[in-house]
Design a protein around this motif. Structure first.
Motif, PDB file in Angstrom:
ATOM      1  N   PRO A  14       0.843  -1.199   0.000  1.00 45.95           N
ATOM      2  CA  PRO A  14       0.000   0.000   0.000  1.00 45.95           C
ATOM      3  C   PRO A  14       0.879   1.251   0.000  1.00 45.95           C
ATOM      4  CG  PRO A  14      -0.638  -1.528   1.742  1.00 45.95           C
ATOM      5  CD  PRO A  14       0.638  -2.036   1.146  1.00 45.95           C
ATOM      6  N   GLN A  15       0.355   2.347  -0.524  1.00 49.85           N
ATOM      7  CA  GLN A  15       1.118   3.593  -0.613  1.00 49.85           C
ATOM      8  C   GLN A  15       1.673   4.009   0.747  1.00 49.85           C
ATOM      9  OE1 GLN A  15       1.909   5.292  -3.439  1.00 49.85           O
ATOM     10  NE2 GLN A  15       3.235   6.501  -2.126  1.00 49.85           N
ATOM     11  N   GLU A  16       0.902   3.862   1.802  1.00 47.41           N
ATOM     12  CA  GLU A  16       1.364   4.246   3.141  1.00 47.41           C
ATOM     13  C   GLU A  16       2.613   3.448   3.536  1.00 47.41           C
ATOM     14  OE1 GLU A  16      -0.388   3.420   7.421  1.00 47.41           O
ATOM     15  OE2 GLU A  16      -1.563   4.934   6.338  1.00 47.41           O
ATOM     16  N   SER A  17       2.621   2.151   3.234  1.00 51.38           N
ATOM     17  CA  SER A  17       3.791   1.321   3.547  1.00 51.38           C
ATOM     18  C   SER A  17       5.000   1.731   2.717  1.00 51.38           C
ATOM     19  CB  SER A  17       3.476  -0.155   3.302  1.00 51.38           C
ATOM     20  OG  SER A  17       2.451  -0.588   4.156  1.00 51.38           O
ATOM     21  N   ARG A  18       4.795   2.023   1.447  1.00 52.71           N
ATOM     22  CA  ARG A  18       5.900   2.469   0.593  1.00 52.71           C
ATOM     23  C   ARG A  18       6.485   3.767   1.115  1.00 52.71           C
ATOM     24  NH1 ARG A  18       2.433   0.785  -3.575  1.00 52.71           N
ATOM     25  NH2 ARG A  18       1.869   2.934  -4.012  1.00 52.71           N
ATOM     26  N   ASP A  19       5.621   4.687   1.550  1.00 50.01           N
ATOM     27  CA  ASP A  19       6.094   5.960   2.080  1.00 50.01           C
ATOM     28  C   ASP A  19       6.931   5.765   3.338  1.00 50.01           C
ATOM     29  OD1 ASP A  19       4.824   7.294   0.018  1.00 50.01           O
ATOM     30  OD2 ASP A  19       3.090   7.886   1.237  1.00 50.01           O
ATOM     31  N   VAL A  20       6.505   4.871   4.207  1.00 47.65           N
ATOM     32  CA  VAL A  20       7.260   4.596   5.437  1.00 47.65           C
ATOM     33  C   VAL A  20       8.641   4.050   5.084  1.00 47.65           C
ATOM     34  CG1 VAL A  20       7.384   3.094   7.467  1.00 47.65           C
ATOM     35  CG2 VAL A  20       5.251   4.273   6.921  1.00 47.65           C
TER      36      VAL A  20
END
Length: 71
Positions: A14-20
């Motif tokens: 998910p985008q949130e995981s990639r950002d982290v």
């Protein structure tokens, strides 16, 4: 640098995981089973002295960290 490459075997995140992972202060990477980098985050590239994740990916053709070839 962390992104989806389904045709190369990368896991969808998910985008949130990639950002982290992209902004993490520690190094993260994904690779193929054969030992080729798919992605490297900026922290990992800096730890190894590269100017960018792309420079690291382009410079290292095969990783064999932690593999015992004689086993």
């Amino acid at each position: 640098m962390i992104h989806n490459k389904a045709d190369e075997g990368a896991t969808y995140l998910p985008q949130e995981s990639r950002d982290v992972l992209l902004h993490a202060p520690i190094g993260f990477f994904t690779s193929t089973p054969e030992g080729n980098f798919l992605d490297v985050n900026p922290a990992m590239a800096r730890m190894f002295g590269y100017e960018s994740p792309r420079d690291m990916i382009d410079s290292i053709r095969n990783i064999k960290w932690g593999r015992n070839e004689d086993a």
